[in-house]
Design a protein around this motif. Structure first.
Motif, PDB file in Angstrom:
ATOM      1  N   THR A 236       2.619  11.152  -4.950  1.00 43.71           N
ATOM      2  CA  THR A 236       1.363  10.546  -5.412  1.00 43.71           C
ATOM      3  C   THR A 236       0.524  11.489  -6.286  1.00 43.71           C
ATOM      4  O   THR A 236       0.063  11.104  -7.359  1.00 43.71           O
TER       5      THR A 236
ATOM      6  N   SER B  81       1.523   6.328  -3.408  1.00 39.62           N
ATOM      7  CA  SER B  81       0.395   5.426  -3.317  1.00 39.62           C
ATOM      8  C   SER B  81       0.060   5.089  -4.763  1.00 39.62           C
ATOM      9  O   SER B  81      -0.532   5.903  -5.481  1.00 39.62           O
TER      10      SER B  81
ATOM     11  N   ILE C  69       5.369   4.421   2.844  1.00 39.56           N
ATOM     12  CA  ILE C  69       5.715   5.578   3.679  1.00 39.56           C
ATOM     13  C   ILE C  69       6.262   5.135   5.036  1.00 39.56           C
ATOM     14  O   ILE C  69       7.334   5.573   5.476  1.00 39.56           O
TER      15      ILE C  69
ATOM     16  N   LYS D 255      -3.445   5.251  -6.583  1.00 41.24           N
ATOM     17  CA  LYS D 255      -4.002   6.440  -7.205  1.00 41.24           C
ATOM     18  C   LYS D 255      -3.622   6.472  -8.700  1.00 41.24           C
ATOM     19  O   LYS D 255      -3.967   5.559  -9.409  1.00 41.24           O
TER      20      LYS D 255
ATOM     21  N   MET E 179       0.684   3.519   2.283  1.00 48.76           N
ATOM     22  CA  MET E 179       1.087   3.676   3.683  1.00 48.76           C
ATOM     23  C   MET E 179       2.253   2.771   4.026  1.00 48.76           C
ATOM     24  O   MET E 179       3.114   3.136   4.827  1.00 48.76           O
TER      25      MET E 179
ATOM     26  N   SER F 131       0.867  -1.188   0.000  1.00 44.97           N
ATOM     27  CA  SER F 131       0.000   0.000   0.000  1.00 44.97           C
ATOM     28  C   SER F 131       0.898   1.230   0.000  1.00 44.97           C
ATOM     29  O   SER F 131       2.109   1.119   0.256  1.00 44.97           O
TER      30      SER F 131
ATOM     31  N   ALA G 186      -1.785  -0.338  -3.597  1.00 41.20           N
ATOM     32  CA  ALA G 186      -0.365  -0.655  -3.764  1.00 41.20           C
ATOM     33  C   ALA G 186       0.462   0.600  -3.520  1.00 41.20           C
ATOM     34  O   ALA G 186      -0.069   1.718  -3.529  1.00 41.20           O
TER      35      ALA G 186
HETATM   36  C1  LIG Z   1      -3.778   7.587  -0.715  1.00 40.15           C
HETATM   37  C2  LIG Z   1      -2.555   8.275  -0.324  1.00 40.15           C
HETATM   38  C3  LIG Z   1      -1.626   7.665   0.524  1.00 40.15           C
HETATM   39  C4  LIG Z   1      -1.854   6.301   1.139  1.00 40.15           C
HETATM   40  O1  LIG Z   1      -1.904   5.314   0.163  1.00 40.15           O
HETATM   41  P1  LIG Z   1      -2.652   3.895   0.323  1.00 40.15           P
HETATM   42  O2  LIG Z   1      -2.363   3.232  -0.977  1.00 40.15           O
HETATM   43  O3  LIG Z   1      -4.104   4.187   0.566  1.00 40.15           O
HETATM   44  O4  LIG Z   1      -2.033   3.223   1.504  1.00 40.15           O
HETATM   45  C5  LIG Z   1      -0.461   8.361   0.819  1.00 40.15           C
HETATM   46  N1  LIG Z   1      -0.233   9.591   0.333  1.00 40.15           N
HETATM   47  C6  LIG Z   1      -1.107  10.215  -0.475  1.00 40.15           C
HETATM   48  C7  LIG Z   1      -0.776  11.571  -0.989  1.00 40.15           C
HETATM   49  C8  LIG Z   1      -2.285   9.585  -0.827  1.00 40.15           C
HETATM   50  O5  LIG Z   1      -3.157  10.216  -1.629  1.00 40.15           O
END
Ligand SMILES: *Cc1c(COP(=O)(O)O)cnc(C)c1O
Length: 388
Positions: free
Chosen positions: A179, A199, A84, A202, A81, A79, A212
């Motif tokens: 992202t 992420s 990160i 997106k 997260m 993911s 992912a």
């Molecule tokens: C969605 C998002 C995340 C987290 O990503 P996941 O794939 O939901 O774990 C982190 N940073 C940004 C900017 C996001 O839009």
């Protein structure tokens, strides 16, 4: 053979593809095997096993992601997260300190402010659009500076060059969540960031069907993050690698169309008498317009705004829409609409949201690939059917 000089679309299609093709397969097959025959590997990270992120599916998509961001290496994760948290836990340990932008993605903010202190890691928040006081926040134990290319949901762009310079001058690891820009609009490695985080849920995947993440950067750093990930366990399964690999080939086509649509929608909204406070880095009225022009190859596909009439009107307006789907998340090829106060920023208290400029009536649009005129006439009819 792929050359550096090839265009992004060419790299998206050809980079990382197995050579020779496996059984001649034009599309990368799924290797659904958890483990592999022992081949004399000497290091734990080299043993072939899905959790160690090194199946043929991982290798192909990781190579593709590294090439498209002009970096040496990449690691895909379960993911965004996971990308990160694993990266932060790789370069921060007990007693360390980090500087992070003051409006971060909700999950990241909670991790940095609530979870990291439990491991003895502290943070100070900075305004990444203005570098004048960063030096006063620096501590002898500061190790990392963390920013996002475009912030959510107010769509500010940091002084990205200053973040890179500050990191180099003070020997910090610079991390950027890329992202919202995607590799199409910004290559962190080219400007000098150490790690780019995504992420892939997106824009990179773009089809709203998997979760992912990815970490992209230099070989040495990615090796360290991979070792940490191999312990923490946030690996991506081969089926999801396959979907991500398939989807990323159209990233530039999708992104260009989505950015064009967003630009047209932002102008429509800005010129509409019933709309206030339109946030889009492509508008001259945006406080981030000059920085967006300086650093990005486009202005992104997210637009935030308020309707006259506050929260009640916002709700009625959204109920009248026929095309945009009322759902959190973003970056897919279908247009989504949400009120961040109810979704992405519901974890903040009302007063924290107010301080951050996120009102209860703020609406965030993730613009898809539909025809811009269709999206605009849908917004228009919904505005006409509701009054302030
Ligand atoms: C969605 C998002 C995340 C987290 O990503 P996941 O794939 O939901 O774990 C982190 N940073 C940004 C900017 C996001 O839009």
């Amino acid at each position: 053979m792929l050359k550096n000089s090839h265009s992004l679309n060419t790299k998206l299609v050809h980079a990382g593809e197995p050579d020779p093709r496996i059984e001649g397969a034009v599309s990368m097959p799924i290797f659904q095997s958890s483990t592999y025959e022992y081949g004399g590997e000497r290091h734990y990270d080299d043993i072939r096993y899905i959790r160690l992120n090194n199946t043929p599916n991982h290798k192909a998509i990781q190579k593709k992601l590294a090439v498209i961001e002009c970096a040496e290496s990449a690691l895909v994760t379960s993911s965004g997260m996971s990308a990160i948290t694993t990266s932060l836990l790789t370069f921060l340990q007990q007693g360390d300190h980090l500087l992070a932008h003051n409006t971060l993605y909700g999950g990241t903010a909670s991790f940095i402010l609530e979870d990291l202190p439990r491991y003895g890691i502290t943070c100070d928040l900075i305004d990444t659009t203005d570098s004048s006081d960063w030096i006063t926040m620096l501590q002898p134990n500061t190790k990392v500076i963390y920013a996002e290319t475009v912030t959510n949901p107010l769509l500010d762009v940091p002084e990205l060059g200053a973040v890179v310079d500050f990191a180099k001058d003070n020997k910090l690891i610079s991390m950027i969540d890329n992202t919202f820009a995607s590799p199409v609009l910004f290559s962190p490695a080219e400007l000098g960031f150490d790690l780019s985080l995504h992420s892939c849920t997106k824009y990179i995947n773009g089809h709203s069907d998997i979760v992912a993440g990815a970490v992209i950067g230099g070989d040495d750093l990615i090796k360290k993050v991979t070792s940490r990930m191999n312990h923490l366990g946030g690996s991506l399964n081969p089926g999801a690698c396959f979907l991500l690999h398939r989807a990323v080939k159209t990233l530039e086509l999708r992104m260009i169309r989505q950015c064009e649509n967003a630009g047209q929608i932002a102008s429509f909204l800005e010129n509409h008498p019933e709309i206030q406070n339109v946030k889009y880095p492509g508008l001259e009225s945006s406080a981030s317009h000059e920085r967006a022009k300086k650093y990005l190859c486009g202005f992104g596909a997210m637009v935030s705004f308020e309707v006259a009439g506050g929260e009640t009107r916002a709700k009625k307006f959204m109920d009248q829409l026929n095309l945009a789907i009322d759902a959190p998340s973003l970056g897919g090829l279908e247009t989504l609409i949400t009120r961040p106060a109810l979704t992405s920023h519901s974890g903040m208290s009302p007063s924290e949201r107010e301080k951050a400029g996120i009102t209860d009536s703020l609406i965030r649009l993730s613009v898809g690939i539909e025809l811009a005129e269709d999206l605009i006439s849908d917004l228009d009819q919904a505005l006409n059917k509701t009054t302030s």
